[in-house]
Structure formats: structure tokens, C-alpha cells
Motif scaffolding. Structure first.
Motif, PDB file in Angstrom:
ATOM      1  N   SER A  67      -9.150  48.798 -24.171  1.00 34.61           N
ATOM      2  CA  SER A  67      -8.361  48.300 -25.301  1.00 34.61           C
ATOM      3  C   SER A  67      -8.376  46.779 -25.350  1.00 34.61           C
ATOM      4  O   SER A  67      -8.491  46.187 -26.427  1.00 34.61           O
ATOM      5  N   TRP A  71     -10.391  57.353 -27.981  1.00 35.54           N
ATOM      6  CA  TRP A  71     -10.617  56.335 -29.009  1.00 35.54           C
ATOM      7  C   TRP A  71     -11.446  56.912 -30.153  1.00 35.54           C
ATOM      8  O   TRP A  71     -11.148  56.674 -31.321  1.00 35.54           O
ATOM      9  N   PRO A 116      -2.218  47.017 -22.661  1.00 36.91           N
ATOM     10  CA  PRO A 116      -3.552  47.523 -22.992  1.00 36.91           C
ATOM     11  C   PRO A 116      -4.393  47.794 -21.752  1.00 36.91           C
ATOM     12  O   PRO A 116      -4.368  47.009 -20.797  1.00 36.91           O
ATOM     13  N   LYS A 157      -9.880  44.501 -28.255  1.00 39.27           N
ATOM     14  CA  LYS A 157      -8.969  43.528 -28.858  1.00 39.27           C
ATOM     15  C   LYS A 157      -9.602  42.139 -28.879  1.00 39.27           C
ATOM     16  O   LYS A 157      -9.542  41.423 -29.880  1.00 39.27           O
ATOM     17  N   SER A 203      -5.800  49.020 -30.987  1.00 37.25           N
ATOM     18  CA  SER A 203      -5.696  47.988 -29.944  1.00 37.25           C
ATOM     19  C   SER A 203      -4.411  47.175 -30.057  1.00 37.25           C
ATOM     20  O   SER A 203      -3.824  46.779 -29.043  1.00 37.25           O
TER      21      SER A 203
END
Length: 317
Positions: free
Chosen positions: A127, A190, A123, A131, A213
Motif C-alpha cells: 500500500s 487489491w 499502510p 501510495k 491506498s
């Protein structure tokens, strides 16, 4: 930590602890220990860059491995985070029952060389932030549910205390939700991907953010691979004349949990999944099995949408 002049491919296992990083190199058998802090992680990365590395494998520890994984990824080192259960089962299979940090690192290195686990996307900063925020939101929701349950069973004299805490938790949930949306708004891809995913009736922002994510492979795998990765593909249990009952197992637990909750909404508001669910029940499937089948259908559809960059259409399912 020395390395030989002859560059032969090596696999490296790192046992990550709160205080230390225990490093093992396969097949040389070298072992070393470093403090788990930023300064020593930078030093370790520079040392590792001198080796011809096939894989660096670490176990998922919750959070203690994040700094190391990020540093290795930024340095272009081939690092993989694996499920600790897989490594433990491998250790049992090769007869390693003892457990120390040094032994664990050696087992991880052998696991890397023998099993050769697949590389997964690491990630990026955004991200990882999203997350973490999603994980915190789930924790707050869980605490809120516990307090709501207590409200049903505790005496009225304690209701004021419980309701005060519930209001506080809801404020925190709202704050975290706003932070997630602010982070998503910063990144064009995103926002675009969230728009595609939420075009499906029943797929809300929380599920979309969770998929982006926790399941970065979405849109890059085929239908069987993505279903297996989430853990909604039934596994055969047949042997000889025995035809066992197929069950789901493994996969990304957090993704599956959020998808399950979303599907409870989808079978009410999405006519495609509602019809599919009712048809399965009419065939004798119990509600939970029918829901899992709907989840499998949904992740396959979402995977196709992401692969093609197309929003929802009813004829997709």
C-alpha cells in the motif's frame, strides 16, 4: 532513556525532524532526543516496548516519519500519525506559543493523552509503495499541465523545448502507471477490490488505487462517517438566529481531489450520477455544489459495495 519500575500507562509524543527524533513522555515529563536513522530507531523501539503505552503520536511530516512508523507498527506499538494542524491548534488552545523540537514533542504527548486521537490503519508495504507511486504520478501530471499552459503563452521559438519536455513527462507518467499496475497485480485482495470499484462507470483505476491506498477505512464505516472522512459532508454553520451556509471542510484532500476529477467523467458516462447531477442543477444548485453532492453519493455507494463485496448495480444509488 530510563523508565520507572512501576508500569503506569503513558502517552508518548515524538517530534520528527530530518535529523532527530525528540521524544516526550506524558505524564512523567521526560524528554529525550535520538538521531533519525535506522539504528537508533531500532534502539528507540526496544526502549518503548518496556513502557505501558496508550498511544504514540507523531505528526505527518511528508516522509521523515515513515521509518519510525513502520518500525513501531511492526513491533506492535500503538502509533498514530496525526495532522500537524490539529496539534498546532491544540497548542494554541492550551497557551503554548513557543516552538522548539522539545516543546513540540511535549505538546504532542499532551495532545495524545487529552484528545486521544483515533487509531488509523497503517499502510502495509504494498500500500505504501502504491501510495508513493500515485503521489509521484500526480507530481508528473502537475508538471505536464504547467508545461501545456506554457505552450499556449510562450513564443514559437520555445515550443520545441516545451514539447520535448512534455514527451519526456508523458513517458515517465506511462512508466509510473505500469509500475502501479504491477504492484497491484501482486496482491489478490487489491485486484479483487480494484475490480469491485472499477465496475462503477466513471471510476477508473487511478481513483480505485487512490481509495485503496489513502482510504483503507472504505467498507468499514457507515455512510456519514465515510463522507466526513473524505471531506464531502457539509458542516453546519448555525448560531442563534443565524443559519449559515453549510460547507465542506477537512477530510482526505488527495482522495477528494481525485474523486472530483472522476466525477467530471461520471456525470457524462454514468446515467445514475448524470440524472442526479441534472436534478440538483434544476433545483438551483450551482455546478460545484452539485458535483460535491454527487461525490458524496459516490463515496457512500462505493463504501456499501466494499462492505458487501458486490460490484456496481444501478439500483444501488
Amino acid at each position: 532513556m530510563k523508565h520507572t519500575e512501576v508500569q503506569t500507562p503513558v502517552n508518548i509524543g515524538i517530534d520528527v525532524g530530518k535529523a532527530n527524533l525528540d521524544v516526550a513522555i506524558h505524564p512523567t515529563g521526560q524528554s529525550h532526543s535520538f538521531p533519525n536513522n535506522d539504528a537508533y530507531i531500532r534502539h528507540l523501539v526496544q526502549v518503548l516496548k518496556k513502557y505501558d503505552i496508550e498511544r504514540i503520536v507523531v505528526e505527518a511530516t511528508g516522509r521523515y516519519e515513515h521509518a519510525l512508523v513502520s518500525a513501531c507498527h511492526q513491533a506492535g506499538l500503538p502509533i498514530i500519525v496525526v495532522n500537524p494542524t490539529s496539534v498546532r491548534r491544540y497548542a494554541q488552545a492550551i497557551g503554548v506559543l513557543a516552538k522548539t523540537d522539545r516543546i513540540d514533542a511535549q505538546v504532542i504527548a499532551r495532545y495524545a493523552a487529552t484528545i486521544k486521537p483515533d487509531f488509523r490503519p497503517i499502510p502495509d508495504k504494498t500500500s505504501q509503495t502504491i501510495k508513493d507511486l500515485l503521489a509521484r504520478r500526480s507530481q508528473l501530471l502537475e508538471m505536464s499541465t504547467m508545461e501545456k499552459n506554457r505552450l499556449q503563452i510562450m513564443p514559437k521559438s520555445l515550443h520545441r523545448s516545451i514539447k520535448t519536455l512534455l514527451r519526456m513527462l508523458q513517458n515517465q507518467i506511462d512508466t509510473i502507471t505500469r509500475q502501479i499496475e504491477q504492484e497491484v497485480a501482486k496482491v489478490d485482495h487489491w485486484r479483487t477490490k480494484t475490480g469491485i470499484l472499477t465496475s462503477v462507470p466513471g471510476v477508473g483505476k487511478v481513483l480505485a488505487y487512490t481509495l485503496l491506498s489513502e482510504l483503507p477505512e472504505l467498507g468499514s464505516l457507515n455512510r456519514k462517517e465515510i463522507a466526513a472522512l473524505v471531506g464531502v459532508a457539509p458542516i453546519n454553520r448555525d448560531s442563534g438566529k443565524l443559519n449559515g451556509k453549510r460547507r465542506i471542510r477537512g477530510g482526505r484532500h488527495r482522495v477528494r481531489t481525485v474523486m472530483f476529477m472522476a466525477m467530471l467523467s461520471s456525470i457524462q458516462c454514468n446515467p445514475v450520477f448524470k440524472r442526479f447531477y441534472e436534478r440538483l442543477k434544476a433545483q438551483g444548485k450551482i455546478p460545484k455544489v452539485a458535483l460535491i453532492a454527487c461525490m458524496r453519493k459516490m463515496i457512500v455507494v462505493l463504501n456499501t459495495m466494499m462492505k458487501n463485496g458486490e460490484p456496481w448495480r444501478e439500483n444501488m444509488a
